[in-house]
Enzyme design. Structure first.
Site, PDB file in Angstrom:
ATOM      1  N   ALA A  23       0.797  -1.220   0.000  1.00 42.54           N
ATOM      2  CA  ALA A  23       0.000   0.000   0.000  1.00 42.54           C
ATOM      3  C   ALA A  23       0.839   1.286   0.000  1.00 42.54           C
ATOM      4  O   ALA A  23       0.412   2.312  -0.531  1.00 42.54           O
ATOM      5  CB  ALA A  23      -0.941  -0.014   1.197  1.00 42.54           C
ATOM      6  N   THR A  27       0.570   5.607  -1.595  1.00 42.92           N
ATOM      7  CA  THR A  27       0.224   6.748  -0.724  1.00 42.92           C
ATOM      8  C   THR A  27       0.580   8.075  -1.399  1.00 42.92           C
ATOM      9  O   THR A  27      -0.110   9.071  -1.212  1.00 42.92           O
ATOM     10  CB  THR A  27       0.915   6.670   0.656  1.00 42.92           C
ATOM     11  OG1 THR A  27       2.319   6.534   0.451  1.00 42.92           O
ATOM     12  CG2 THR A  27       0.412   5.506   1.478  1.00 42.92           C
ATOM     13  N   GLN A 102       0.468  -6.237  -3.538  1.00 40.17           N
ATOM     14  CA  GLN A 102      -0.630  -6.520  -2.612  1.00 40.17           C
ATOM     15  C   GLN A 102      -1.736  -5.487  -2.824  1.00 40.17           C
ATOM     16  O   GLN A 102      -2.785  -5.556  -2.203  1.00 40.17           O
ATOM     17  CB  GLN A 102      -0.142  -6.444  -1.168  1.00 40.17           C
ATOM     18  CG  GLN A 102       0.940  -7.457  -0.848  1.00 40.17           C
ATOM     19  CD  GLN A 102       1.651  -7.139   0.464  1.00 40.17           C
ATOM     20  OE1 GLN A 102       1.200  -7.509   1.541  1.00 40.17           O
ATOM     21  NE2 GLN A 102       2.779  -6.457   0.384  1.00 40.17           N
ATOM     22  N   ASP A 105      -5.467  -1.313  -6.395  1.00 39.07           N
ATOM     23  CA  ASP A 105      -5.890  -0.054  -7.020  1.00 39.07           C
ATOM     24  C   ASP A 105      -5.679   0.015  -8.532  1.00 39.07           C
ATOM     25  O   ASP A 105      -6.142   0.967  -9.180  1.00 39.07           O
ATOM     26  CB  ASP A 105      -5.194   1.132  -6.340  1.00 39.07           C
ATOM     27  CG  ASP A 105      -3.674   0.985  -6.293  1.00 39.07           C
ATOM     28  OD1 ASP A 105      -3.087   0.465  -7.264  1.00 39.07           O
ATOM     29  OD2 ASP A 105      -3.067   1.401  -5.291  1.00 39.07           O
ATOM     30  N   HIS A 120      -3.902  -9.659  -4.231  1.00 30.84           N
ATOM     31  CA  HIS A 120      -5.150  -9.430  -3.491  1.00 30.84           C
ATOM     32  C   HIS A 120      -6.294  -8.942  -4.379  1.00 30.84           C
ATOM     33  O   HIS A 120      -7.266  -8.382  -3.881  1.00 30.84           O
ATOM     34  CB  HIS A 120      -4.901  -8.440  -2.340  1.00 30.84           C
ATOM     35  CG  HIS A 120      -3.994  -8.989  -1.272  1.00 30.84           C
ATOM     36  ND1 HIS A 120      -3.327  -8.214  -0.354  1.00 30.84           N
ATOM     37  CD2 HIS A 120      -3.646 -10.274  -0.985  1.00 30.84           C
ATOM     38  CE1 HIS A 120      -2.618  -8.991   0.450  1.00 30.84           C
ATOM     39  NE2 HIS A 120      -2.782 -10.234   0.075  1.00 30.84           N
ATOM     40  N   CYS A 128     -21.169 -10.119 -10.348  1.00 25.40           N
ATOM     41  CA  CYS A 128     -22.431 -10.444  -9.698  1.00 25.40           C
ATOM     42  C   CYS A 128     -22.268 -11.820  -9.065  1.00 25.40           C
ATOM     43  O   CYS A 128     -21.798 -12.754  -9.715  1.00 25.40           O
ATOM     44  CB  CYS A 128     -23.558 -10.468 -10.729  1.00 25.40           C
ATOM     45  SG  CYS A 128     -25.057 -11.204 -10.045  1.00 25.40           S
ATOM     46  N   CYS A 131     -25.074 -14.333 -11.125  1.00 28.11           N
ATOM     47  CA  CYS A 131     -24.928 -14.720 -12.539  1.00 28.11           C
ATOM     48  C   CYS A 131     -23.513 -14.474 -13.080  1.00 28.11           C
ATOM     49  O   CYS A 131     -23.240 -14.736 -14.245  1.00 28.11           O
ATOM     50  CB  CYS A 131     -25.957 -14.002 -13.404  1.00 28.11           C
ATOM     51  SG  CYS A 131     -25.601 -12.259 -13.675  1.00 28.11           S
TER      52      CYS A 131
END
Ligand code: CNA
Length: 239
Positions: A23, A27, A102, A105, A120, A128, A131
């Protein structure tokens, strides 16, 4: 910044670099991480983020899950920063084999990286549950409350790995393979505490393991080179 010269040299000499990030890579694009002081774990919610982002919570409290998800995970207008761009450039030059991330985005792809292993999942892909119809980021953003399928009315679920859910084994095996065969392994913007992803570091067999992170990590001791700084700033200094 200490260590940059060594990193520049290793990158210059190698055509088998692999990057593994978290992450902290995003940032500088305005997407909060989990564990920094202004990260999501230090903001106050009715439940801790790892509870909200769990499979059980998604199934039982779907509305509340989506309130958090809309607010914090669907950051609109985020753009790749210098770290994403440099990694794409190194790949295009034939020096970098893969980005293993990981993050969910999609910013590495937006920067132009081709071989991106998303451990991830991604907020860009949504299905959905009934379906299996595919929905993109825009659909999720434009849905107030719980997003439902246009065709069958089923609840749409993001293709992200929630806590309690397993990782895709094919992606994991590919990541292990890249890391085990890498000459230079650069790990950046990750606290290295979320398993099994964090365990990937143990597959590296070389002697050029670089850790770039703002704060100390749980694994600073195993790195051949540790650079404490902002990853965008560090990467932009590479050729
Ligand atoms: P984390 O545990 O939040 O750790 C982030 C690390 O990055 C911390 O050690 C910070 O000190 C460091 N950091 C923050 N900013 C910078 C910077 N500019 N330069 C260098 N280091 C920096 O996040 P991890 O990725 O280790 O944890 C894994 C979780 C977080 C994964 O499951 C992700 O899906 C999840 N996550 C992803 C995003 C995203 O996709 N952008 C955002 C928030 C959380």
């Amino acid at each position: 910044m200490e260590g940059i010269e060594t990193l520049r040299q290793w990158v210059k000499e190698s055509d088998n670099i692999v990057f593994f990030g978290g992450a902290g890579v995003s940032t500088e694009s305005g997407i909060p991480d989990f564990r920094s002081v202004d990260g999501l774990y230090h903001q106050k919610y009715d439940y801790p983020p790892e509870t909200i982002l769990s499979h059980t919570f998604f199934m039982k409290k779907t509305e509340e899950f989506y309130r958090f998800y809309h607010d914090k995970m669907l950051v609109s207008g985020a753009k790749p920063n210098a770290a994403h761009l440099k990694l794409a450039e190194l790949e295009a030059k034939g020096k970098l084999k893969a980005v293993i991330t990981q993050n969910i985005d999609g910013l590495h792809q937006l920067a132009g990286s081709k071989e991106v292993l998303e451990l991830h999942g991604s907020v860009q892909r949504n299905y959905c549950q009934k379906c299996h119809k595919f929905y993109d980021f825009a659909k999720m953003q434009s849905s107030a409350g719980v997003p439902v399928c246009d065709d069958c009315g089923g609840v749409i679920k993001p293709d992200v790995v929630l806590y309690e859910e397993g990782l895709d084994m094919q992606t994991m095996n590919k990541a292990v393979n890249y890391i085990a065969n890498a000459d230079v392994l650069i790990i950046g913007g990750t606290s290295l505490v979320v398993y099994p992803a964090a365990g990937l570091i143990d597959y590296y067999r070389g002697n050029k393991l670089v850790l770039i992170n703002l704060s100390e990590t749980a694994r600073d001791d195993v790195a051949d080179l540790c650079i404490h700084g902002r990853i965008g700033e560090v990467m932009s200094q590479l050729e």
